[in-house]
Structures are given as C-alpha cells and as structure tokens.
Scaffold this motif. Structure first.
Motif, mmCIF file in Angstrom:
data_model
loop_
_atom_site.group_PDB
_atom_site.id
_atom_site.type_symbol
_atom_site.label_atom_id
_atom_site.label_comp_id
_atom_site.label_asym_id
_atom_site.label_seq_id
_atom_site.Cartn_x
_atom_site.Cartn_y
_atom_site.Cartn_z
ATOM 1 N N PRO A 1 0.827 -1.209 0.000
ATOM 2 C CA PRO A 1 0.000 0.000 0.000
ATOM 3 C C PRO A 1 0.863 1.261 0.000
ATOM 4 C CG PRO A 1 -0.871 -1.607 1.546
ATOM 5 C CD PRO A 1 0.453 -2.134 1.087
ATOM 6 N N THR A 2 0.370 2.305 -0.656
ATOM 7 C CA THR A 2 1.132 3.543 -0.771
ATOM 8 C C THR A 2 0.188 4.728 -0.890
ATOM 9 O OG1 THR A 2 2.717 4.763 -2.150
ATOM 10 C CG2 THR A 2 1.267 3.210 -3.279
ATOM 11 N N ARG A 3 0.640 5.886 -0.407
ATOM 12 C CA ARG A 3 -0.154 7.105 -0.573
ATOM 13 C C ARG A 3 -0.111 7.598 -2.009
ATOM 14 N NH1 ARG A 3 0.249 11.647 4.071
ATOM 15 N NH2 ARG A 3 -1.176 12.552 2.539
ATOM 16 N N SER B 1 -3.997 2.980 -2.563
ATOM 17 C CA SER B 1 -3.117 3.886 -3.302
ATOM 18 C C SER B 1 -3.846 5.187 -3.620
ATOM 19 C CB SER B 1 -2.644 3.232 -4.610
ATOM 20 O OG SER B 1 -3.743 2.987 -5.475
ATOM 21 N N LEU C 1 -2.223 0.985 5.874
ATOM 22 C CA LEU C 1 -1.380 2.059 5.350
ATOM 23 C C LEU C 1 -1.294 3.152 6.400
ATOM 24 C CD1 LEU C 1 0.184 3.557 3.073
ATOM 25 C CD2 LEU C 1 -2.026 4.493 2.355
#
Length: 542
Positions: free
Chosen positions: A380-382, A473, A540
């Motif tokens: 997971p990522t921003r 994301s 996240l």
C-alpha cells in the motif's frame, strides 16, 4: 514488438503548462479508453492439420473469440502533399527513386504515397497466415472513400491473401491503384479533386461506417498520414466509443504524435499507439512489425519447451516447434498490458515424417526461448504508483521456472501516462541467480501505470509484466483540523474500512466503486487506514 520506450530518465518533470496540457489530454481520453480496453481478451490456438514430424507451425490469436472475424481497414493519405518528396527507396530494393519505387504507376517514383502503398502491402502480407482476418482499403484527400475489391461485383473486404485467380493478392492490386485524390480500382472514386487539406474527419467517418457492416469480431484501423489535420470532436467521440482500435502512423519529419495532434488523439482514444516514421521508406517495416498495445506478448509451451511467439499487427501469433511423431498438448500464454495472463490449451497429433525421434520436442529453427516476468503485488502507498517494485523472471513452464541463463539480465521499470502513450524507462536493475529483482524510483503524478521489461540474453525472447495496483493507493487528504482522506483500493465493494489513531478507531466506512473515504480530526501523520480483505487486513500509515 512492444511500444517504443524512451531512454532511462531520472524522474523527468514537466513545466506547469505542459503538465496541465498532459493531464487534460489524459482526462479527455480516459473514458473512451476504459470502454474498449480488452482486459480479458481471449487467446486461441488453431490446431495444425496434417502435421508431420519436423518443423510444425502453431498459430492462434489474441482478442478474437473462436469463430469470430477480425476486420482491418488500411487507411491511406492520398492528399497532394504526399507527392512533395520523391526519390525514396519505397520498394526496399536498395536503390532510391528507381522505376520499382513507383508502386502506384503515377510517374512519380518514390514519393510518400508510394511508401504508403509499400507499407500496406507489407502489412497485408504479414496477416496472410492469420486465420479469420479480412481486410479493406480506405483512401482520403479532401473526402474519403472505401475501395471496391471485386472487379465483377462489389466487395469491401477480402482475405489478405485472396487473389481471385490473379498473380498477386487482390488487396495489393487495389492499393497500388491509389493515386493522389483518386482510387483507381475497381470502382474509380474521386477523393475531392484539387486543393489542400487532410480530411481526417471524413476518413474516420467512412472507416467507421465501413467497419459497422463487418461481422462480429475485433475491428482495426491502420491510419497512415503525413498531415496534421484536425478532427471533429463528435467524430473523435464516436471513434472512442465504437470499440474499434486505431493505430496511427505519422509519415515524414513534419508528422507529429504530440498530445495536441489528431494522430495522437485518435490512437489514444481507442487505447492504441501513435508512431512517427521520419523516414517514409521505413514504413513497411514499422507497419508489419507493430502489434496491439493491449498485448505484451505470447509464449507457447509443449512439455518443458517454451518458445516466444511472433505477434502480428492485429494479435495473430505464430510459433514453431520441431516435433517427432506423437500426440501433444500445446499451451498458449498471452500476457496483456492490463496485467492479466490468459491461457488456453490444444491437443493435436503429428504423423511420422522427417527423421525426428518420436515424441521429441524442441524449439523450431530461429525461434527464441520464452521468458516471463512475475511482478509481486506492491505494498500500500499514498502515491498513485508504488516506489518499490519486486518480482522474479524465468521460463513460463510450471508457473515460473528460474533459469541461470537469465542471471544478470537487465530488468527495466517503465511508466506511462495513459493506454497507448509512450513508455518511459524510470529505473533499471538486474536479475539475481533466483531470477529475483527489486527496482526503486520516485513516483510522479504524471505517470498512471507501470510495467517491468526483461531484456534477456541472445536466444531468449523479451517479456513484460504489468505492475498491479496496490491494495491502497492514490490517497488525497483535504481540509485541516477536520479532514477527509480518499484513496483507491482493490478491495471488493462493501469491504470494511477503518481509520485508527493508535488503537482508537476514529472512523468507519465501506468501499464504494473502488474508493474508500474516511474522516479524521487533528494531526494526519501517524494515523492508519485499515481495509479488511477476506481473512486478512491491509494497512497504510499516513
């Protein structure tokens, strides 16, 4: 062949104006692209008939269902500007501007239109071996028209190799009758007479009308032009929603695939590519060597032997094996740009023939060994895209089998802004002994998708693997003090979502249309998003 890749760049940026233009272009075309992208395109195998021991050619297609017809229109630019440059080696003879370069016999040897004719003939020849294909010709100047391919009746489409008893395919004869402002055979048609202009709007309208009468199956436009005409928004919208795929080729140094140009807009609206061919004499190679943007590659395996198939311009594929007498099961594996892998199997028999041991299997002469790229699901990522991409490379046998032959092979991470646009290298590395790789880069907002490309040693085919969307994301936080965070997610609709500050649950929600939305107060940093995916949770930290 895969879409052109720009050289490795160190996170190239855009000025504010260019960025806005790029984003506007992407937004304007995204809706159309999403309606036509064949994410689940099927792969087929045509079983060989009367196969005998020796070299056996397997064929099939990606995108066409069994029994469907693939319809292709070659659209040529016949405007006066195609005669301004002459003396080109359109025939590929090695001698520029000779009599053999006057392919349409208009006494203007080796002009751009001659190279268009040569290009279409080369592309048509490359499709002869693909089953279930029919092709036609449209030419345009100020107006456009579809050619009649029947000297005694009326036909808009014929099989690429159909001769009707003539010495050459009927399509070769008809396309060589195209001159400036005119189609000569078999029903002469005027394309607007003298005057300037490149009628893209008319050309697309006629092409779509012509394809609308074709039977069910994939439909293609191969669009050739040296011009930079505009196209009506209504016709561009019709093209984007038609399900037709258009690949455009800008011919000559004045042609352009800039995002503001029609050649680019038409191709990207259908999820396909726009290519500039600065040297018109190279058009034949470019056309015959192109392949669908949605197809990254096809491999075919029999037992432990796997070869890289050759994919043509409309998704037909060919793969050769050297086989002894016996019964075999072939597996075709199509890797799609969407990230999906489609497979199919076909069992066939080979009768005794050449002096090849019964039951033996090996790659055919000149055939490359197949490779495969397996990309791990990103964390997971921003950001829209992950900063780290990992995975393995190997042979597509028994899932994925590592091979020492790929140790140290170069692995490249590529990004692009939308389907059909150019891929740009953003990071590179090598595969270790186990085939593992890890690639890092700094994501930028302009990039919308990633893939990993394996550049293998001699004797092996290249392969690609799409980088899947992280479970969480593209997070955006709006507001201060009291704020809202919105993210994309791969979790199923209705999945439970929580926002936590330490062990305290701040907000709860459910996934809607691939999106989660949560509300919080106070500092954003350090809070966590938690999505329940089946029996496990994905987190996240913001």
């Amino acid at each position: 062949m895969t879409p052109r890749t720009r050289p490795l760049a160190s996170n190239p940026g855009l000025g504010a104006g260019a960025l806005l233009t790029s984003l506007a272009t992407v937004l304007a075309t995204t809706a159309a692209v999403l309606t036509v992208a064949p994410a689940g395109a099927s792969v087929t195998i045509t079983a060989p008939t009367d196969a005998r021991a020796g070299v056996v050619q397997l064929t099939g297609s990606v995108g066409a269902e069994p029994g469907q017809t693939t319809s292709v229109l070659y659209v040529l630019d016949a405007t006066p500007s195609t005669g301004q440059v002459t003396g080109l080696d359109c025939s590929g003879s090695g001698t520029a501007g000779g009599p053999e370069d006057d392919l349409n016999a208009d006494d203007s040897a080796g002009d751009v239109l001659d190279c268009e004719v040569a290009g279409v003939q080369a592309l048509n020849r490359s499709l002869v071996a693909t089953a279930g294909v029919q092709a036609g010709v449209v030419a345009f100047s100020r107006q456009a028209a579809a050619a009649d391919l029947d000297p005694s009746g009326s036909a808009t489409f014929v099989a690429p190799g159909y001769t009707g008893g003539d010495a050459v395919p009927r399509l070769d004869t008809v396309v060589s009758s195209v001159r400036r402002n005119r189609i000569g055979l078999y029903d002469a048609k005027d394309l607007g007479g003298s005057g300037s202009g490149t009628a893209f709007t008319s050309a697309i309208s006629v092409a779509l009308d012509t394809l609308a009468a074709a039977p069910a199956g994939p439909k293609w436009i191969m669009f050739l032009s040296d011009g930079q005409s505009g196209i009506d928004d209504a016709v561009l919208s019709r093209l984007g929603s038609s399900g037709v795929r258009l690949r455009s080729f800008g011919i000559g140094t004045e042609a352009s695939c800039r995002p503001v140009g029609s050649l680019y807009k038409m191709a990207v609206a259908t999820g396909e590519t726009c290519s500039v061919v600065p040297r018109p004499a190279d058009l034949a190679t470019e056309l015959a060597g192109s392949q669908p943007d949605a197809v990254d590659g096809v491999s075919v395996s029999i037992g432990s032997s796997a070869v890289a198939a050759t994919v043509d311009a409309v998704g037909g594929w060919r793969a050769a094996f050297t086989l002894g007498a016996g019964t075999y099961t072939a597996t075709a594996r199509a890797t799609l740009a969407s990230g999906r892998v489609q497979t199919t199997q076909r069992t066939f028999s080979v009768a005794p023939g050449a002096d090849v041991p019964d039951g033996s299997v090996s790659a055919g002469p000149g055939t490359l060994h197949a490779t495969a790229v397996q990309v791990a699901r990103p964390s997971p990522t921003r950001a829209v895209l992950p900063a780290k991409v990992t995975g393995r490379v190997g042979r597509p046998v028994d899932g994925l089998t590592p091979t020492r032959a790929l140790t140290g092979a170069r692995v490249v991470l590529e990004a692009r802004t939308a389907a059909g646009t150019t891929w740009t290298a953003v990071a590179a590395g090598t595969a270790d002994r186990a085939g593992r790789f890890a690639l890092r880069w700094k994501p930028r907002s302009r990039w919308q998708s990633l893939r990993v490309v394996l550049e293998p040693p001699a004797g092996f085919g290249a392969s690609t693997g799409a980088v899947g969307q992280p479970a969480i994301s593209a997070c955006k936080v709006s507001g201060k003090g009291s704020w809202t965070v919105t993210c994309r997610t791969t979790a199923r609709r209705g999945s439970a979502v929580r926002l936590l500050d330490g062990r305290t649950v701040v907000d709860r929600a459910h996934v809607r249309r691939g999106t989660l939305r949560l509300h919080g107060t106070g500092p954003v940093k350090g809070t966590r998003i938690e999505v329940v995916r089946g029996a496990r949770k994905v987190r996240l930290t913001l």
